[in-house]
Scaffold this active site. Structure first.
Site, PDB file in Angstrom:
ATOM      1  N   MET A  78       0.963  -1.293  -0.006  1.00 19.12           N
ATOM      2  CA  MET A  78       0.038   0.147   0.001  1.00 19.12           C
ATOM      3  C   MET A  78       0.921   1.131  -0.015  1.00 19.12           C
ATOM      4  O   MET A  78       2.036   1.278   0.317  1.00 19.12           O
ATOM      5  CB  MET A  78      -0.955   0.137   1.297  1.00 19.12           C
ATOM      6  CG  MET A  78      -1.766  -1.245   1.358  1.00 19.12           C
ATOM      7  SD  MET A  78      -3.182  -1.165   2.786  1.00 19.12           S
ATOM      8  CE  MET A  78      -3.989   0.329   2.253  1.00 19.12           C
ATOM      9  N   HIS A  79       0.162   2.228  -0.265  1.00 13.40           N
ATOM     10  CA  HIS A  79       0.651   3.747   0.001  1.00 13.40           C
ATOM     11  C   HIS A  79       1.872   4.238  -1.077  1.00 13.40           C
ATOM     12  O   HIS A  79       2.005   5.447  -1.207  1.00 13.40           O
ATOM     13  CB  HIS A  79       1.434   3.956   1.317  1.00 13.40           C
ATOM     14  CG  HIS A  79       0.515   3.290   2.496  1.00 13.40           C
ATOM     15  ND1 HIS A  79      -0.687   3.748   2.660  1.00 13.40           N
ATOM     16  CD2 HIS A  79       0.725   2.445   3.448  1.00 13.40           C
ATOM     17  CE1 HIS A  79      -1.209   2.917   3.681  1.00 13.40           C
ATOM     18  NE2 HIS A  79      -0.394   2.246   4.154  1.00 13.40           N
ATOM     19  N   ASP A 237      -2.731  -4.670   0.260  1.00 19.73           N
ATOM     20  CA  ASP A 237      -2.359  -6.104   0.640  1.00 19.73           C
ATOM     21  C   ASP A 237      -2.976  -6.600   1.994  1.00 19.73           C
ATOM     22  O   ASP A 237      -3.250  -7.912   1.970  1.00 19.73           O
ATOM     23  CB  ASP A 237      -0.711  -6.290   0.938  1.00 19.73           C
ATOM     24  CG  ASP A 237      -0.216  -4.977   1.856  1.00 19.73           C
ATOM     25  OD1 ASP A 237      -1.059  -4.396   2.483  1.00 19.73           O
ATOM     26  OD2 ASP A 237       0.959  -4.930   1.729  1.00 19.73           O
TER      27      ASP A 237
END
Length: 491
Positions: A78-79, A237
């Site tokens: 992520m991110h 995830d």
């Protein structure tokens, strides 16, 4: 029918082949490098992810009927900030979830824009790993590159874009950008303005289980699969792993012990932790979840084994930690090897051993690390409990969960029953299951989870050990507050 699950991780992409009954047919992993150009920076070339998929899928399908592939779904780290120009060229390496360069931008967002305002716009506050601070950093430090941005996306969305030509994201992954209005599941116009971004640069939003398109003909030929293969929007995830472990519906919980560690609490309704110690995100099942994320979990034990004790016998190092020693260790470990996210949000925090004496042993240090990670996860669980959320049991998954000792420690530190699922394949399995919903094989995420996820074992807490660990946790809880001002001085 066959389904491909993509687990786009930090060190490798793991590809999974599964049939509609949940039987795992094959697994292939393709590693790639990480870049650390400056202290605290962490980045990666998105083209390495695409290469892993292009090379990995044909290998995954060797010996199988590739024409039977009906869907693909991805769970991704992520991110990460992935930016493309008008010609779809990657402008710069992706800035990853564990990158720490955005301290000033995080302070600006939390202190000047204000935590309350951020929470109103996005249901979350700023953390160093989130995407919005990275955009502000890029705007300030790389203005020429920032001006070239045509498309903004997350890691697994880059793969989906290259597969389908659709600039898409899903609600769970978008929730971790600090650009997304989680409650209303749309981009926050206020946050886009703060970051100097236009909405047309952002992806189209889908539920995780929705079909975003089919595989482009040229990509289908490269991968060796039908051009009719459905591509699901996929998930971040942690949300994808939650699907893979059946963590859906009201009050379901999952603990993941990977490189990082998470506690994931599913909810039918939107809610925000008042102190913003936990993340409030959309879930891949169409509802919502609260999540606590610690940056170093199983990686703490790996660090101790590899760098300090110089051994690869992880299991052997745990043998001396017998049942009579549990809850009685006088050595404590703060697992903040990369700073910490939930619930303290302190990039200055550092790992420490406390309470070492002349009679402390090698095994005491190993035990302290295992217990320290469990205590840190409990910190997030306590935030959830303070909101009236009563967690009696949880799934547990990840590499660290392969240790019977660690699972026993967790069950008693948290005072919850820990369920172990039959096939623990994390985000890849969850991604494949989302693809089964996207192509209509199953009507909902809840139904595919109910059909394919099976509990095979449970670790129960022991009341006497729970009481011992309660005392130890209360002692542990005093260490970080005492050291917080010291950490700020020594960075």
């Amino acid at each position: 029918m066959l389904y491909i699950g993509i687990d786009l991780g930090t060190s490798a992409t793991k590809l999974l082949l599964m049939d509609e009954e949940g039987r795992i047919k094959n697994i292939v992993s393709k590693e790639y490098p990480l870049e650390f150009p400056n202290p605290g920076w962490s980045q990666q070339n998105p083209e390495d992810w695409l290469k892993a998929v292009k090379e990995g899928v044909p290998e995954l399908l060797e010996g199988f009927d590739a024409s039977a592939v009906a869907g693909i779904g991805a769970g991704g780290q992520m991110h990460g900030l992935v930016v493309l120009d008008k010609e779809d060229n990657v402008i710069r390496p992706a800035i990853l979830w564990n990158d720490g360069r955005t301290n000033k931008e995080v302070d600006y967002l939390n202190e000047e824009i204000g935590r309350e305002t951020l929470s109103k716009y996005t249901a979350n506050i700023a953390f160093a790993g989130f995407t919005a601070p990275k955009l502000l950093w890029m705007k300030k430090n790389e203005p020429e590159l920032f001006a070239k941005i045509d498309k903004i996306m997350l890691p697994k969305d880059y793969i989906n874009y290259m597969l389908t030509g659709v600039h898409c994201t899903d609600v769970s992954d978008a929730s971790g950008m600090l650009l997304f209005d989680v409650e209303n599941k749309c981009w926050s116009k206020e946050m886009l303005d703060i970051c100097g971004i236009r909405e047309e640069q952002m992806a189209k939003i889908y539920e995780s289980f929705e079909k975003v398109g089919t595989v482009l003909p040229e990509m289908a030929e490269t991968l060796g699969i039908p051009a009719t293969t459905v591509v699901a929007a996929g998930a971040g995830d942690n949300a994808a792993a939650a699907v893979g472990t059946g963590t859906v519906g009201e009050g379901a919980c999952n603990i993941s012990l990977g490189t990082s560690g998470t506690i994931f609490i599913s909810s039918e309704n939107f809610g925000v932790d008042k102190k913003n110690g936990l993340h409030s995100f959309a879930h891949a099942d169409g509802a919502f979840h609260l999540m606590g994320c610690m940056l170093s979990a199983a990686s703490c034990n790996k660090w101790l084994m590899d760098e300090i004790l110089k051994t690869d016998d992880y299991a052997g190092e745990q043998v001396p930690i017998t049942d009579d020693k549990l809850g009685k260790n006088h050595v404590f470990f703060l697992p903040y090897l990369m700073g910490e996210r939930s619930p303290i949000n302190d990039t200055n925090a550092r790992g420490t051993f406390t309470g070492i004496t002349m009679d402390s042993t090698r095994a005491d240090l190993v035990q302290a690390v295992l217990e320290g990670v469990a205590f840190a996860i409990r910190d997030s669980l306590e935030v959830a409990r303070s909101q009236g959320i009563d967690i009696k049991r949880s799934n547990i998954c990840g590499g660290g969960a392969k240790s019977p000792l660690w699972k026993k420690i967790f069950a008693n530190v948290l005072n919850v029953s820990l369920d172990i699922v039959e096939s623990e394949q994390g985000p890849g399995m969850g991604g494949a299951m989302l693809a089964m919903v996207a192509d209509g094989t199953y009507p909902s995420v809840k139904e595919v989870c109910g059909k394919l996820v099976h509990i095979v074992d449970t670790v129960e807490p022991d009341p006497e050990l729970v009481a011992l660990y309660e005392k130890r946790y209360q002692e542990y809880s005093k260490i970080y507050p005492a050291l917080k001002p010291v950490f700020a001085e020594i960075v």
